[in-house]
Design an enzyme around this catalytic site. Structure first.
Site, PDB file in Angstrom:
ATOM      1  N   GLU A 107      -7.940   8.248   6.109  1.00 51.33           N
ATOM      2  CA  GLU A 107      -8.234   8.833   7.418  1.00 51.33           C
ATOM      3  C   GLU A 107      -8.792  10.258   7.359  1.00 51.33           C
ATOM      4  O   GLU A 107      -8.150  11.199   7.831  1.00 51.33           O
ATOM      5  CB  GLU A 107      -6.976   8.821   8.287  1.00 51.33           C
ATOM      6  CG  GLU A 107      -6.476   7.438   8.620  1.00 51.33           C
ATOM      7  CD  GLU A 107      -5.386   7.447   9.697  1.00 51.33           C
ATOM      8  OE1 GLU A 107      -4.808   8.512   9.953  1.00 51.33           O
ATOM      9  OE2 GLU A 107      -5.136   6.381  10.274  1.00 51.33           O
TER      10      GLU A 107
ATOM     11  N   GLU B  39      -3.704  -0.206   8.144  1.00 55.82           N
ATOM     12  CA  GLU B  39      -2.541   0.253   8.913  1.00 55.82           C
ATOM     13  C   GLU B  39      -2.639  -0.293  10.328  1.00 55.82           C
ATOM     14  O   GLU B  39      -3.712  -0.290  10.926  1.00 55.82           O
ATOM     15  CB  GLU B  39      -2.476   1.790   9.025  1.00 55.82           C
ATOM     16  CG  GLU B  39      -2.065   2.496   7.760  1.00 55.82           C
ATOM     17  CD  GLU B  39      -1.979   4.019   7.938  1.00 55.82           C
ATOM     18  OE1 GLU B  39      -1.718   4.492   9.068  1.00 55.82           O
ATOM     19  OE2 GLU B  39      -2.189   4.718   6.938  1.00 55.82           O
TER      20      GLU B  39
ATOM     21  N   HIS C 210      -3.381  10.661   0.424  1.00 63.46           N
ATOM     22  CA  HIS C 210      -2.813  10.499   1.757  1.00 63.46           C
ATOM     23  C   HIS C 210      -2.217  11.852   2.168  1.00 63.46           C
ATOM     24  O   HIS C 210      -1.024  11.968   2.422  1.00 63.46           O
ATOM     25  CB  HIS C 210      -1.795   9.365   1.781  1.00 63.46           C
ATOM     26  CG  HIS C 210      -1.558   8.773   3.152  1.00 63.46           C
ATOM     27  ND1 HIS C 210      -1.663   7.417   3.408  1.00 63.46           N
ATOM     28  CD2 HIS C 210      -1.228   9.348   4.329  1.00 63.46           C
ATOM     29  CE1 HIS C 210      -1.392   7.191   4.695  1.00 63.46           C
ATOM     30  NE2 HIS C 210      -1.112   8.348   5.280  1.00 63.46           N
TER      31      HIS C 210
ATOM     32  N   ASN D  32      -7.710   1.429   9.788  1.00 64.68           N
ATOM     33  CA  ASN D  32      -6.422   1.745  10.414  1.00 64.68           C
ATOM     34  C   ASN D  32      -6.610   1.716  11.924  1.00 64.68           C
ATOM     35  O   ASN D  32      -7.549   2.325  12.443  1.00 64.68           O
ATOM     36  CB  ASN D  32      -5.944   3.149  10.027  1.00 64.68           C
ATOM     37  CG  ASN D  32      -5.457   3.218   8.584  1.00 64.68           C
ATOM     38  OD1 ASN D  32      -5.483   2.234   7.864  1.00 64.68           O
ATOM     39  ND2 ASN D  32      -5.004   4.396   8.190  1.00 64.68           N
TER      40      ASN D  32
ATOM     41  N   TYR E 253      -4.492   2.001  15.691  1.00 60.83           N
ATOM     42  CA  TYR E 253      -3.295   2.172  16.524  1.00 60.83           C
ATOM     43  C   TYR E 253      -3.599   2.027  18.011  1.00 60.83           C
ATOM     44  O   TYR E 253      -2.895   1.309  18.708  1.00 60.83           O
ATOM     45  CB  TYR E 253      -2.632   3.530  16.233  1.00 60.83           C
ATOM     46  CG  TYR E 253      -2.017   3.537  14.858  1.00 60.83           C
ATOM     47  CD1 TYR E 253      -0.760   2.978  14.635  1.00 60.83           C
ATOM     48  CD2 TYR E 253      -2.717   4.021  13.765  1.00 60.83           C
ATOM     49  CE1 TYR E 253      -0.209   2.926  13.360  1.00 60.83           C
ATOM     50  CE2 TYR E 253      -2.172   3.974  12.476  1.00 60.83           C
ATOM     51  CZ  TYR E 253      -0.919   3.430  12.288  1.00 60.83           C
ATOM     52  OH  TYR E 253      -0.380   3.365  11.038  1.00 60.83           O
TER      53      TYR E 253
ATOM     54  N   ARG F 169       0.853  -1.182   0.000  1.00 63.24           N
ATOM     55  CA  ARG F 169       0.000   0.000   0.000  1.00 63.24           C
ATOM     56  C   ARG F 169       0.892   1.235   0.000  1.00 63.24           C
ATOM     57  O   ARG F 169       1.629   1.471   0.953  1.00 63.24           O
ATOM     58  CB  ARG F 169      -0.916  -0.002   1.227  1.00 63.24           C
ATOM     59  CG  ARG F 169      -1.753   1.267   1.344  1.00 63.24           C
ATOM     60  CD  ARG F 169      -2.764   1.217   2.495  1.00 63.24           C
ATOM     61  NE  ARG F 169      -3.471   2.488   2.569  1.00 63.24           N
ATOM     62  CZ  ARG F 169      -3.403   3.348   3.598  1.00 63.24           C
ATOM     63  NH1 ARG F 169      -2.702   3.055   4.684  1.00 63.24           N
ATOM     64  NH2 ARG F 169      -4.046   4.495   3.559  1.00 63.24           N
TER      65      ARG F 169
HETATM   66  C1  FCB Z   1      -1.767   7.300  10.471  1.00 61.70           C
HETATM   67  C2  FCB Z   1      -1.362   7.790   9.105  1.00 61.70           C
HETATM   68  C3  FCB Z   1      -0.017   7.301   8.646  1.00 61.70           C
HETATM   69  C4  FCB Z   1       0.978   7.245   9.777  1.00 61.70           C
HETATM   70  C5  FCB Z   1       0.412   6.518  10.949  1.00 61.70           C
HETATM   71  C6  FCB Z   1       1.358   6.360  12.097  1.00 61.70           C
HETATM   72  O1  FCB Z   1      -2.649   8.206  11.050  1.00 61.70           O
HETATM   73  O2  FCB Z   1      -2.324   7.395   8.161  1.00 61.70           O
HETATM   74  O3  FCB Z   1       0.410   8.107   7.587  1.00 61.70           O
HETATM   75  O4  FCB Z   1       1.387   8.513  10.100  1.00 61.70           O
HETATM   76  O5  FCB Z   1      -0.742   7.168  11.394  1.00 61.70           O
END
Ligand code: FCB
Length: 466
Positions: free
Chosen positions: A168, A358, A123, A297, A299, A79
């Site tokens: 995002e 992600e 992006h 995505n 985290y 990607r």
């Molecule tokens: C996300 C983004 C990516 C990267 C990660 C850590 O929000 O999409 O570009 O910065 O965080």
């Protein structure tokens, strides 16, 4: 102590990701126009240490080496994002052949390597010329995006089979227009809502343009997911958490997947920022143009308490819980929240195919003199999140692939180069690449199409707070 081997379904896609501004560099080459991130990063005080991505990982010159590294990582898919200002330096009009040629070379080399090219159209590197004309605050940018998308389908649609529209929109609108942390650096709640709407509309328009182009393949948006938990079991915290979930998640999921904005959020925006004439009748239907999958995505989770933000949002984001393990930048490590969010997405929106587009973590580990980077924290992070994905698949959630963020250490937006997310270490400014231990471990997982869950107490997650 052997753990449980969790094997993924046949055809599960193993991938890695990057984005154009974060890795390419070569910002003045081959006719590329300026983007809002060039402007922002070159404005003193915006990025840590005033760093910018003029060179960064130099992927624009080292793409062949990076394609070979994708082969070493044994991934099925890559990607990357297409820099709009390379394709249309001023954001509109004729395509720049040298910009197209770069991605042509990349796509061809990926296919030769047996790696599926999976481009993201947006992006965050909006052409500066479009920003000067109003950026995501004006509808003309949506029209421009649909034209740019059509140029990309035309140029690469004979070889690309998986497209991502917008990355995002919550982050782009919130950090870019409300909090001033990302380009273009505005601080205005109303603007952030308008920008979010136009980013969503851009997604819908790009899906429409894809169908009109008649190319084979699939297309979908990439949404950041913030699994949201109330700080306590009080009613006030529950209401605050529901509101925050509306802000980060439902405001995006509902129009994309059900063609309607959530009523509670429309009511909140009306109260806080007044009428939103920018949202026209028929827009939610455009945003909800049927797409083929949802990109997720993930985290970290968000824990929310009752309270109020400075600009009036009726909730409060709680700080990370020190009792929960965290990455080197203090983000809580909570794979169970990913599992719960995936299950929730299926419960609320139906049996939609999803890709984890992600997931990854900052660990600062540097190579030893022998060239090895012992980033055990990152390996455990990825493994534990893959276990969470596998558990979701076991309960019937359709997750069809996983893209680790990131292939390479790169320019992490406002944090500059300090935050390293790569499976591969990049030495700045020489550009030397060294695969980290996590990259080797990921390659082993991809080859086996499986992860091994640690036998006991190995997982880092403590579950969701009671
Ligand atoms: C996300 C983004 C990516 C990267 C990660 C850590 O929000 O999409 O570009 O910065 O965080």
């Amino acid at each position: 102590m052997a753990g449980l081997v969790r094997r993924f379904p046949d055809g599960f896609v193993w991938g890695a990701g990057t984005s154009s501004y974060q890795v390419e560099g070569a910002v003045h080459e081959d006719g590329r126009g300026a983007s809002i991130w060039d402007t922002f990063a070159h404005t003193p005080g915006r990025v840590e240490n005033d760093e910018h991505a003029d060179v960064t990982a130099d992927h624009y010159h080292r793409w062949a080496e990076d394609v070979a590294l994708l082969g070493e990582l044994a991934v099925d898919a890559y990607r990357f994002s297409i820099a709009w200002p390379r394709i249309q330096p001023d954001g509109r009009g004729a395509a720049n052949p040298r910009g197209i040629a770069f991605y042509d070379r990349l796509v061809d080399a990926l296919l030769e390597q047996g790696v599926q090219p999976c481009p993201t159209l947006y992006h965050w590197d909006l052409p500066q010329a479009l920003e000067d004309a109003g950026g995501w605050l004006v509808r003309a940018t949506v029209d421009g995006f649909a034209e740019y998308a059509a140029v990309c389908y035309d140029a690469f649609g004979d070889r690309v089979r998986t497209w991502f529209t917008v990355n995002e929109p919550w982050v782009a609108s919130t950090l870019g227009y409300r909090l001033g942390i990302h380009a273009p650096g505005h601080r205005d709640l109303r603007e952030s809502v308008v920008a979010s709407h136009h980013l969503l509309l851009a997604h819908g328009a790009a899906v429409g343009a894809f169908r009109a182009a008649g190319k084979p393949g699939r297309i979908g948006i990439v949404l950041s997911q913030a699994p949201t938990y109330p700080a306590t079991d009080s009613e006030a915290d529950a209401a605050a958490a529901h509101g925050s979930d509306g802000y980060t998640n439902r405001w995006y999921l509902d129009p994309v997947l059900t063609a309607a904005y959530p009523a509670d959020m429309l009511e909140l925006w009306h109260r806080l920022v007044g009428p939103l004439d920018e949202i026209r009748d028929g827009d939610p239907a455009v945003i909800g143009t049927p797409s083929d999958f949802l990109g997720v995505n993930y985290y970290a989770r968000r824990v929310i308490g009752a309270g109020r933000s400075d600009d009036g949002l009726p909730w409060r984001v709680m700080p990370a819980d020190p009792a929960i393990p965290s990455t080197n930048t203090g983000w809580e490590i909570t794979p169970t929240a990913l599992f719960e969010q995936l299950v929730r997405l299926r419960a609320d929106y139906g049996d939609l195919p999803m890709l984890i587009t992600e997931n990854g973590a900052v660990f600062f580990d540097q190579p030893n003199p022998d060239g090895r980077t012992h980033d055990a924290g990152r390996t455990a992070f990825i493994r534990d999140h893959l276990v969470a994905v596998h558990r979701a698949i076991e309960t019937g959630v359709r997750v069809e692939g996983y893209f680790a963020w990131s292939l390479l250490d790169n320019f992490e937006w406002a944090e500059g180069f300090r935050s390293r997310f790569g499976l591969i270490h990049v030495d700045y400014p020489s550009g030397r690449r060294l695969v980290k231990d996590s990259g080797r471990a990921y390659a082993a997982m991809a080859r086996a199409n499986a992860v091994e869950e640690p036998a006991a107490n190995g997982a880092t997650d403590t579950g969701t707070p009671g």
